[in-house]
Every structure is written in C-alpha cells, then in structure tokens.
Design a protein around this motif. Structure first.
Motif, short mmCIF file in Angstrom:
data_model
loop_
_atom_site.label_atom_id
_atom_site.label_comp_id
_atom_site.label_asym_id
_atom_site.label_seq_id
_atom_site.Cartn_x
_atom_site.Cartn_y
_atom_site.Cartn_z
N ARG A 12 0.81 -1.20 0.00
CA ARG A 12 0.00 0.00 0.00
C ARG A 12 0.85 1.26 0.00
O ARG A 12 0.41 2.31 -0.47
CB ARG A 12 -0.93 -0.01 1.22
N THR A 13 2.03 1.19 0.55
CA THR A 13 2.87 2.39 0.63
C THR A 13 3.93 2.43 -0.46
O THR A 13 4.75 3.34 -0.49
CB THR A 13 3.57 2.43 2.00
N HIS A 14 3.92 1.47 -1.37
CA HIS A 14 4.92 1.43 -2.42
C HIS A 14 4.69 2.60 -3.39
O HIS A 14 3.57 2.82 -3.86
CB HIS A 14 4.83 0.11 -3.18
N PRO A 15 5.74 3.38 -3.72
CA PRO A 15 5.55 4.55 -4.59
C PRO A 15 4.97 4.20 -5.95
O PRO A 15 4.13 4.92 -6.48
CB PRO A 15 6.97 5.12 -4.71
N ALA A 16 5.43 3.08 -6.54
CA ALA A 16 4.93 2.72 -7.86
C ALA A 16 3.43 2.43 -7.83
O ALA A 16 2.70 2.80 -8.74
CB ALA A 16 5.69 1.51 -8.40
N ARG A 17 2.99 1.77 -6.73
CA ARG A 17 1.56 1.47 -6.63
C ARG A 17 0.76 2.76 -6.50
O ARG A 17 -0.32 2.92 -7.07
CB ARG A 17 1.30 0.55 -5.44
N GLY A 18 1.28 3.71 -5.74
CA GLY A 18 0.59 4.99 -5.60
C GLY A 18 0.53 5.74 -6.92
O GLY A 18 -0.47 6.38 -7.24
N THR A 19 1.61 5.66 -7.69
CA THR A 19 1.63 6.33 -9.00
C THR A 19 0.61 5.71 -9.94
O THR A 19 -0.09 6.42 -10.66
CB THR A 19 3.03 6.23 -9.61
N ARG A 20 0.53 4.37 -9.92
CA ARG A 20 -0.47 3.71 -10.78
C ARG A 20 -1.88 4.11 -10.37
O ARG A 20 -2.77 4.25 -11.21
CB ARG A 20 -0.30 2.20 -10.72
N GLY A 21 -2.10 4.28 -9.06
CA GLY A 21 -3.42 4.70 -8.60
C GLY A 21 -3.79 6.08 -9.11
O GLY A 21 -4.93 6.34 -9.50
N LEU A 22 -2.80 6.99 -9.12
CA LEU A 22 -3.05 8.32 -9.64
C LEU A 22 -3.30 8.30 -11.14
O LEU A 22 -4.13 9.05 -11.66
CB LEU A 22 -1.87 9.25 -9.32
N LEU A 23 -2.56 7.43 -11.86
CA LEU A 23 -2.74 7.36 -13.30
C LEU A 23 -4.14 6.87 -13.68
O LEU A 23 -4.65 7.24 -14.73
CB LEU A 23 -1.68 6.44 -13.92
N ARG A 24 -4.74 6.05 -12.79
CA ARG A 24 -6.08 5.57 -13.10
C ARG A 24 -7.12 6.69 -13.04
O ARG A 24 -8.24 6.54 -13.53
CB ARG A 24 -6.47 4.45 -12.12
N LEU A 25 -6.77 7.79 -12.42
CA LEU A 25 -7.71 8.89 -12.28
C LEU A 25 -7.70 9.84 -13.47
O LEU A 25 -8.48 10.80 -13.50
CB LEU A 25 -7.39 9.69 -11.00
N TRP A 26 -6.83 9.60 -14.46
CA TRP A 26 -6.72 10.57 -15.55
C TRP A 26 -7.99 10.70 -16.36
O TRP A 26 -8.30 11.82 -16.82
CB TRP A 26 -5.52 10.24 -16.45
N PRO A 27 -8.79 9.64 -16.57
CA PRO A 27 -10.04 9.87 -17.32
C PRO A 27 -10.98 10.84 -16.60
O PRO A 27 -11.63 11.68 -17.24
CB PRO A 27 -10.66 8.47 -17.43
N THR A 28 -11.04 10.72 -15.24
CA THR A 28 -11.90 11.64 -14.48
C THR A 28 -11.40 13.07 -14.60
O THR A 28 -12.19 14.01 -14.79
CB THR A 28 -11.96 11.20 -13.02
N ALA A 29 -10.08 13.24 -14.46
CA ALA A 29 -9.52 14.58 -14.57
C ALA A 29 -9.74 15.16 -15.96
O ALA A 29 -10.06 16.35 -16.11
CB ALA A 29 -8.02 14.53 -14.24
N LEU A 30 -9.60 14.32 -16.99
CA LEU A 30 -9.81 14.78 -18.36
C LEU A 30 -11.27 15.16 -18.59
O LEU A 30 -11.57 16.14 -19.28
CB LEU A 30 -9.38 13.70 -19.34
N LEU A 31 -12.19 14.39 -18.00
CA LEU A 31 -13.61 14.70 -18.14
C LEU A 31 -13.94 16.05 -17.49
O LEU A 31 -14.67 16.86 -18.06
CB LEU A 31 -14.44 13.59 -17.50
N ILE A 32 -13.39 16.29 -16.31
CA ILE A 32 -13.63 17.57 -15.64
C ILE A 32 -13.09 18.72 -16.48
O ILE A 32 -13.74 19.76 -16.64
CB ILE A 32 -13.00 17.56 -14.24
N ALA A 33 -11.88 18.52 -17.03
CA ALA A 33 -11.30 19.56 -17.87
C ALA A 33 -12.13 19.80 -19.12
O ALA A 33 -12.33 20.95 -19.55
CB ALA A 33 -9.87 19.18 -18.24
N ALA A 34 -12.62 18.72 -19.73
CA ALA A 34 -13.43 18.86 -20.94
C ALA A 34 -14.74 19.57 -20.64
O ALA A 34 -15.20 20.41 -21.44
CB ALA A 34 -13.72 17.48 -21.54
N ALA A 35 -15.36 19.26 -19.51
CA ALA A 35 -16.62 19.92 -19.15
C ALA A 35 -16.43 21.40 -18.87
O ALA A 35 -17.36 22.20 -19.05
CB ALA A 35 -17.24 19.24 -17.93
N ALA A 36 -15.22 21.79 -18.44
CA ALA A 36 -14.95 23.19 -18.10
C ALA A 36 -14.47 24.01 -19.28
O ALA A 36 -14.24 25.22 -19.13
CB ALA A 36 -13.92 23.25 -16.97
N VAL A 37 -14.32 23.41 -20.45
CA VAL A 37 -13.79 24.13 -21.62
C VAL A 37 -14.60 25.38 -21.97
O VAL A 37 -14.02 26.43 -22.28
CB VAL A 37 -13.70 23.17 -22.83
#
Length: 388
Positions: A12-37
C-alpha cells in the motif's frame, strides 16, 4: 520477533503502486477539464483561433467530440468484431435525415423526432445488417458500401422534396429546443456532444466487458473456432452491427443540432473513408484509440483547411503551393506518416515508448551483470552447500 512490516502494508505504501493509482484517475480529470472548456478564456496559439471558450472554437470542439463518438461506435465493428464496413456512415446520415424529416413533415418537436430517428436508424441497421452479414470478408464490405451509395443517390435525387438534394434541408428552428439554437447556446451544444461521447464510451465499455464482447474477440481472431464451441457467430455479429448502427444514428441526431440541418456530405464515400482513417489513425481495437483518432482527424481537417488557404502557403512556389493548398493532401500525408511510424495507431504510442526504453536498458546493461534475484538465490544455494 521480526520487525519487517506485513506484505500488504508494504504494497500500500509502495511509490509505484501509488503512482499507478493516480494514473487511473486521468479519465476523471480529463472529463472535468473537458466539461470546463466553455468557461476557458485563454488562447491556444497554433491549435485554436482565439480563446478556447469562443463560440467558433466550441463549435469545432463539439464536432471533434461527436466524431470521436462516431469512430468509437464504428470500432465495435472494425476493431472488436473484425467487420470492415464501408457503409457505417449510412446510419449516421439516416439518423439526421429521419429526425429532420419527421420535424418538417409531421411537425413534431425535436425530442420526439430524435427518438423516432434513432429507432428508425436502429431498425435500418438491423435490416441491412441481416442481409450484409450473409456474406463475409470483402463481400461484406462491398455490400455495405452498396447500401451506403444507394442512400447517397436517394438523397441527391431528392424524392418528393424530402431530402433537399445537394443543398440539404435546414432544421425548423421553431421545433428545436431553445437551449440549442443560436450562437449564445454554443456551450450547450458542446456539452451535448460531450454527453453523446460519454454515452458511446459507456455502451462500448459495457458491451466489451460482457460475454458478448468476449465472443466478438473470438470471432475476430478465429470465427471457425467459435462455431466449434457451439456458438453461432451470425447472431453475435448482427448484434454488434445493430449496436454500432444505433450509436451512429444517435450521433446523427446530435449532428443535426450542431449544423442546423441534414447535409448530403455525410452520405458520401469520402466521409466513409474519413471514418475509417479516424479509427486506424487512433488505433483500432484499443479502448481510447478510435476516440482520439476521431477528435484529432476532425481538428486537423478544420485547421489544415485554414493553413491551406493562408497567405504563407499562397506565397510559396507553385511546386509546393499546389499540394499544400489541398487539405486532403495534407491529411493523407499525415496519415501515411502515422501509419508508417506508429503501426497500431496513436493509442499504442505509450506502450511502444515503454518497450523502447526497456530494450535500451537491456542493451546498456553489462553482459556479466547478474540480476539481483538470481544473485540472491545463488548465494543462498552456496550457503546451503557450505553448511552441509
């Protein structure tokens, strides 16, 4: 007692695992950015003309999202079920023309007419798909192309004044939703196109994760093996055809709102080939590739037209000015470069970069270097022999 933390805690505290968890959030972040265009007022020089949220740019971006949705639905046929259809734009155009005709002739409001248009497009895809799928391979492609060409001829002949011929027919403004008419409501049209894309992505993801998607994958790889397993490929291919046709008809109704009418340009062979280029450019059979290809192709088509007509191109020598003044030439050259340099499309670019890095690291590693795990295992064996 050992002080080593539990294995789960380390994970749970491994940096690579945390990075992969953040990368999984990119569709949500992209959707928010697209909605705010639509709220953006900053420029993107070279990409867009003027502020991002200007009506002209929102119109262009809405078309990009819409064609991204159309390409995503088409990939259910090409990339998933292995069906090369040259007539998929038929259902896109039919959805727009059917909706517009119902409004003009029956004087029904847009929501009711759009529902009728989507249902009619779905029924048409089921009928024509049942006929087209009686053959396979190049025969299937030619039959779908023939149906699309027949519809294009009908539109150009303007039977009974229903299609408007080469001019098309404008949608009746009094029957359209007030929130989607006029330059002041371009942001609403943008959000509508974004919603259409999200719906298409959702339906595609649901279909591919279901047993239906696994059968499509089997059909695209080896249809005879699917038959040996006791399944009938015809029914599964027809289901893919109908789902893709329904999504295309839905996109056609949204295109009717974006352009203010039904246009014959959506029935042409050029548009069919453009759709195929979108999917191949982005990466057929990938999750995000068709959407990326549809967005980038539509953007490039619009922007390269501006470049082709610019003063910089007009001042070039004739040997350069003539080809560069043709947007289709520029798009074709771009497509050839991408296919030659990036086989598999743009969606597979990250994987290719990662593979190249691993290959480079393997080449630069000393030949006598021993991997840590193997070295530790060898030390343990040596210690065991010494104890013995």
């Amino acid at each position: 007692m050992s002080s080593t933390p539990p294995h789960d805690a380390v994970d749970r505290t491994h940096p690579a695992r945390g990075t992969r968890g953040l990368l999984r959030l990119w569709p949500t972040a992209l959707l928010i950015a697209a909605a705010a265009v639509p709220f953006g007022s900053f420029p993107l020089p070279g990409l867009l003309a003027g502020p991002v949220g200007s009506p002209g740019n929102l119109q262009l971006l809405a078309l990009c999202l819409l064609f991204g949705a159309l390409a995503t639905g088409y990939d259910l046929l090409l990339g998933r079920a292995g069906l090369l259809s040259f007539g998929h734009v038929l259902y896109f155009a039919f959805g727009a023309y059917a909706t517009n005709t119902v409004m003009l002739e029956a004087h029904l409001p847009f929501p009711v007419a759009a529902l009728i248009g989507v249902l009619a497009g779905t029924a048409l895809s089921a009928a024509l798909g049942a006929v087209s799928l009686r053959v396979s391979g190049i025969g299937f492609s030619m039959v779908t192309l023939a149906f699309a060409q027949a519809f294009s001829i009908v539109v150009s002949r303007d039977p009974g004044g229903l299609t408007g011929g080469e001019e098309g027919r404008a949608a009746p403004a009094d029957l359209l939703p007030g929130g989607f008419v006029g330059i002041d409501h371009t942001a609403d049209l943008y959000w509508l196109a974004l919603g259409c894309l999200l719906l298409t992505l959702g339906v595609s993801a649901w279909a591919l994760r279901s047993p239906l998607g696994r059968v499509w994958d089997g059909i695209s790889q080896n249809e005879q093996r699917v038959e040996v397993l006791g399944l009938r490929p015809y029914g599964f291919k027809l289901t893919a055809f109908v789902i893709a046709g329904a999504l295309a008809a839905l996109a056609g109704t949204v295109h009717l709102l974006l352009t203010g009418g039904a246009t014959p340009g959506t029935t042409t062979t050029d548009f069919s080939l453009s759709l195929l280029v979108m999917v191949v450019l982005g990466g057929s059979g990938s999750r995000w590739g068709p959407m990326i290809g549809g967005i980038l192709y539509t953007w490039a088509d619009q922007r390269l037209s501006d470049v082709a007509g610019s003063g910089a191109v007009a001042s070039l020598p004739g040997v350069l000015r003539v080809p560069l003044s043709q947007p289709l030439f520029l798009l074709g050259a771009l497509f050839v470069v991408v296919v030659a340099v990036l086989p598999g499309g743009l969606a597979r670019l990250p994987a290719r970069i990662a593979a190249a890095r691993r290959e480079k690291a393997a080449r630069t590693r000393p030949a006598d270097a021993t991997p840590p795990a193997r070295e530790a295992a060898g030390t343990a064996r040596a210690g065991g022999r010494h104890d013995a």
